[in-house]
Design an enzyme around this catalytic site. Structure first.
Site, short mmCIF file in Angstrom:
data_model
loop_
_atom_site.label_atom_id
_atom_site.label_comp_id
_atom_site.label_asym_id
_atom_site.label_seq_id
_atom_site.Cartn_x
_atom_site.Cartn_y
_atom_site.Cartn_z
N ASP A 11 27.94 24.07 -78.58
CA ASP A 11 28.79 25.00 -79.32
C ASP A 11 30.07 24.26 -79.73
OD1 ASP A 11 27.05 27.06 -79.10
OD2 ASP A 11 28.11 28.11 -77.50
N ASP A 130 17.39 35.61 -83.52
CA ASP A 130 17.73 36.14 -82.19
C ASP A 130 16.95 37.43 -82.00
OD1 ASP A 130 19.49 34.06 -81.94
OD2 ASP A 130 21.28 35.27 -82.33
#
Lengths: 253, 197
Positions: A11, A130
């Protein structure tokens, strides 16, 4: 034979990697270039950088980061987060990204997949999905699982393939963070449904989980973040283990 | 010094970065006269082979390339441009190496694109000097070059045996991306830079 790929995911916020990383020999755990290089040295097959920057300056900082990574890294890498247009993708490609990953933008505007594939080729376009169970049905979610959409996961993935996705990155929100293993049942269904590579994500806790996902499903790659960052699983050990189970991997010396 | 054929087919930042890491000097070839400045020529390329060939023709460089006598390396679509024809866009290519570029057949039970690290079977060749047989390289492509025993210098197996690398005289082509294939890829680029004219 094509090897199964192991992909650490980083990230990135404002050009720096976030979430603690526990490598002993890192000078600067926030430096994406140094981290990427370390992972490449360990035998990672590919890297994914997920940009979680929310500021207006995000594009500029991201391009700079991508360039620095591409200068140093001798393995492929994917950039995801906030890509909504051909222009965004073009800037990232020119900066050295091998692939881009799109998620919300593709759900909101499916034609984007088609446009990107036409301009840059299908190999450049990863569609990240997702998924989360709602009343026993796998449904596509946005915003890290917080926002339910009306899309049924398998249908959406099939549609993404038809539109020109070159690869699917499937994250099970029910499994993500649990360290109880990948969602092998769903991944198996997805692999039987489509004919493009699939990356499994969400739920990795130990090496057995990787062995399981590669033995029981047709996935091409497995992605994880924290288990790698905190050194709970090291890539050389993981690959040795997979090799023992006759799963084709790229062993580095 | 390496000259990179700059005809606008895809990103060359990764390639130039790899050359920088290897401390190999390079420059861009934009016009015919630029070829004279370089001892080695790389033809990069990603994306659509037919579209890439069209760009190469528009650049005015397509007609010159077959007459080059210096070492030439085509990478990925750059390699495919050296062949006679591609099924992608039914494109007539340079025909420097008389083999065909074909679409993978999903009936072979394979996923398309072929994406990831694949081992290759290597014939003895200066391009692969110091690189062990069965070393894995990074591939990403949906079209492949048919295997031919005369021109094939390395093969990969993905549903079928096909050409991972080809050579005819001073012309070389690799289907994988050496600039993304770790140390082995860097060694290959170095080997190429050391080829004698």
């Amino acid at each position: 034979m094509l090897s199964k790929r192991i992909i650490p995911c980083l990230d990135v916020k404002d050009g720096r990697t976030v979430k603690g990383v526990n490598f002993v020999d890192l000078k600067d755990a926030g430096d994406p270039v140094e981290l990427a290089w370390q992972y490449a040295q360990q035998g990672a097959d590919e890297l994914v950088f997920l940009d979680i920057t929310a500021t207006h300056e995000r594009r500029k900082t991201m391009i700079e980061m991508v360039k620095s990574v591409a200068r140093q890294l001798n393995i492929p890498f994917t950039i995801g987060g906030g890509i909504t247009s051909i222009a965004d993708a073009d800037a990232l490609l020119s900066a050295g990204a091998d692939k881009i990953s799109i998620n919300s933008a593709a759900v909101k505007n499916p034609a984007l997949i088609e446009d990107l594939a036409k301009v840059f080729g299908v190999q450049f376009v990863v569609v990240a999905v997702d998924t989360k169970l709602v009343d026993h049905r796998n449904m596509v979610h946005l915003n890290g699982g917080r926002l339910l959409t009306e899309l049924e996961t398998l249908q959406w993935i099939k549609q993404a393939e038809n539109l020109g996705a070159g690869e699917i990155l499937l994250t099970s929100m029910d499994h993500d963070g649990t360290k109880q293993g990948f969602d092998c049942k769903l991944l198996d269904q997805v692999c039987k449904l489509i004919n493009i590579p699939v990356i499994a994500s969400g739920g990795a806790g130990k090496t057995e989980h990787f062995t399981e996902v590669f033995s029981t499903t047709g996935v091409d790659a497995a992605l994880a973040a924290s288990v790698f960052h905190f050194g709970e699983i090291t890539i050389p050990e993981l690959k040795t283990e997979l090799h023992k189970h006759h799963i084709p991997v790229r062993l580095c010396k | 010094m390496i000259g990179i054929v700059n005809y606008g087919a895809g990103n060359i930042f990764s390639l130039t970065s790899a050359l920088d890491r290897l401390k190999l000097n390079y420059g861009m070839i934009n016009t015919e006269s630029d070829f004279d400045q370089y001892s080695h020529i790389i033809i990069p390329g990603v994306g659509h082979a037919g579209a890439a060939m069209e760009k190469l023709r528009q650049s005015g460089l397509a007609d010159v390339i077959p007459s080059i006598t210096k070492p030439v390396l085509g990478i990925c679509v750059g390699m495919q441009l050296l062949t006679a024809h591609s099924q992608e866009g039914d494109a007539v290519l340079t025909n420097i190496i008389p083999v065909r570029t074909l679409l993978f057949d999903k009936k072979l039970g394979i996923k398309i694109p072929h994406m990831g690290w694949n081992n290759i079977e290597i014939k003895e060749n200066p391009l692969f000097e110091g690189i062990e047989n069965q070393t894995q390289f990074y591939f990403v492509h949906s079209y492949f070059i048919e295997y031919n025993s005369i021109f094939g210098i390395a093969t990969a197996d993905y549903g079928l045996k096909y050409a991972a690398a080809i050579q005819r005289d001073n012309f070389f082509g690799v289907q994988f991306h050496p600039e993304k294939s770790g140390q082995a890829g860097e060694r290959l680029l170095l080997n190429f830079s050391n080829l004698k004219s």
